[in-house]
Design a protein around this motif. Sequence first.
Motif, mmCIF file in Angstrom:
data_model
loop_
_atom_site.group_PDB
_atom_site.id
_atom_site.type_symbol
_atom_site.label_atom_id
_atom_site.label_comp_id
_atom_site.label_asym_id
_atom_site.label_seq_id
_atom_site.Cartn_x
_atom_site.Cartn_y
_atom_site.Cartn_z
ATOM 1 N N ARG A 143 0.851 -1.196 0.000
ATOM 2 C CA ARG A 143 0.000 0.000 0.000
ATOM 3 C C ARG A 143 0.883 1.241 0.000
ATOM 4 O O ARG A 143 1.771 1.391 0.838
ATOM 5 N N ALA A 144 0.625 2.135 -0.955
ATOM 6 C CA ALA A 144 1.406 3.357 -1.077
ATOM 7 C C ALA A 144 0.900 4.403 -0.096
ATOM 8 O O ALA A 144 -0.301 4.678 -0.016
ATOM 9 N N PRO A 197 -2.633 7.370 3.248
ATOM 10 C CA PRO A 197 -2.715 6.885 1.866
ATOM 11 C C PRO A 197 -2.252 7.945 0.865
ATOM 12 O O PRO A 197 -2.566 9.131 1.016
ATOM 13 N N LEU A 198 -1.504 7.518 -0.131
ATOM 14 C CA LEU A 198 -0.972 8.432 -1.133
ATOM 15 C C LEU A 198 -2.103 9.088 -1.925
ATOM 16 O O LEU A 198 -3.065 8.429 -2.324
ATOM 17 N N ASP A 208 -7.697 2.016 -3.891
ATOM 18 C CA ASP A 208 -7.149 1.827 -2.544
ATOM 19 C C ASP A 208 -5.628 1.932 -2.494
ATOM 20 O O ASP A 208 -5.013 1.564 -1.495
ATOM 21 N N ARG A 209 -5.012 2.433 -3.585
ATOM 22 C CA ARG A 209 -3.572 2.680 -3.617
ATOM 23 C C ARG A 209 -2.769 1.445 -3.229
ATOM 24 O O ARG A 209 -1.830 1.493 -2.437
ATOM 25 N N ASN A 243 1.493 -7.872 4.607
ATOM 26 C CA ASN A 243 1.136 -6.484 4.309
ATOM 27 C C ASN A 243 2.378 -5.611 4.378
ATOM 28 O O ASN A 243 3.114 -5.632 5.370
ATOM 29 N N LEU A 244 2.594 -4.833 3.337
ATOM 30 C CA LEU A 244 3.762 -3.978 3.255
ATOM 31 C C LEU A 244 3.341 -2.524 3.030
ATOM 32 O O LEU A 244 2.445 -2.246 2.233
ATOM 33 N N ASP A 245 4.014 -1.631 3.737
ATOM 34 C CA ASP A 245 3.786 -0.198 3.595
ATOM 35 C C ASP A 245 4.885 0.385 2.710
ATOM 36 O O ASP A 245 6.073 0.159 2.970
#
Length: 243
Positions: free
Chosen positions: A38-39, A45-46, A98-99, A198-200
């Motif tokens: 997720r960006a 959120p981007l 949802d980026r 899950n990765l940020d």
Amino acid sequence: MSRLQAMSGFGLLVLLAIGWIVFVPGPKRTTDVTVTLRATMDGAPLTFDQFMYDNPAGPGAFRVRDFRFYLSNLVLTSGDEEFVEPDSYYLARFDNADRSYVITLSDVPLRRIEGLRFLIGVDPDANGSILARGDLDPNSQMAWNWEVGYKFVLFEGALDVDGAISPLVYHVGFSENAREVSVLVPADMTRAGETQINLDVDLAKLFDNAALIDMQALPTVKFDRTDARMLADNYADMISASY
């Protein structure tokens, strides 16, 4: 029935029982894996196409028009075991509602996933080849038009300084700019043969990390190896686990 016959019959039952135990299918020994990136920008959120982000080291505010990068050489680990996904070249982009960008792997031959390792960028062998593999396409927007190879990270946008708007273009992709990312996967992320990772992806770190970038002073990075290395060192820890 004689005693000998009874004992023979009992022995046959024991053998059948042992055979059933040996050949009955055991617990699932493969794992389905979903990796979701997720960006974000500083934890939120981007947002695209709005002048809402401050120039990290200078005046003005910038907007993001496009952001994408290659993720490659994906390896999943469990103790001393590892699974190397063949030809794993993914172009992560985040221009959806949802980026997010999702990678799905089925039947990974590991019972539990304990770690994930990959490159931001492309390995030298693939980067110097015109062979299409995964999302690598020598005719794509992510390929250089002046030599064989790919843009590992692409950021395009604009900077607004007191109403004066100028373009921002950061394309990084020399072979030495690939950076390895390694994350641990908590045990409770694997349930019933399925693992969710899950990765940020914190875009802010591209400009504000090991080096602090003044976008007004450095609005473009394409061909300079020193500038490219500076941005690569910044994005080296742009991605982290998010649980």
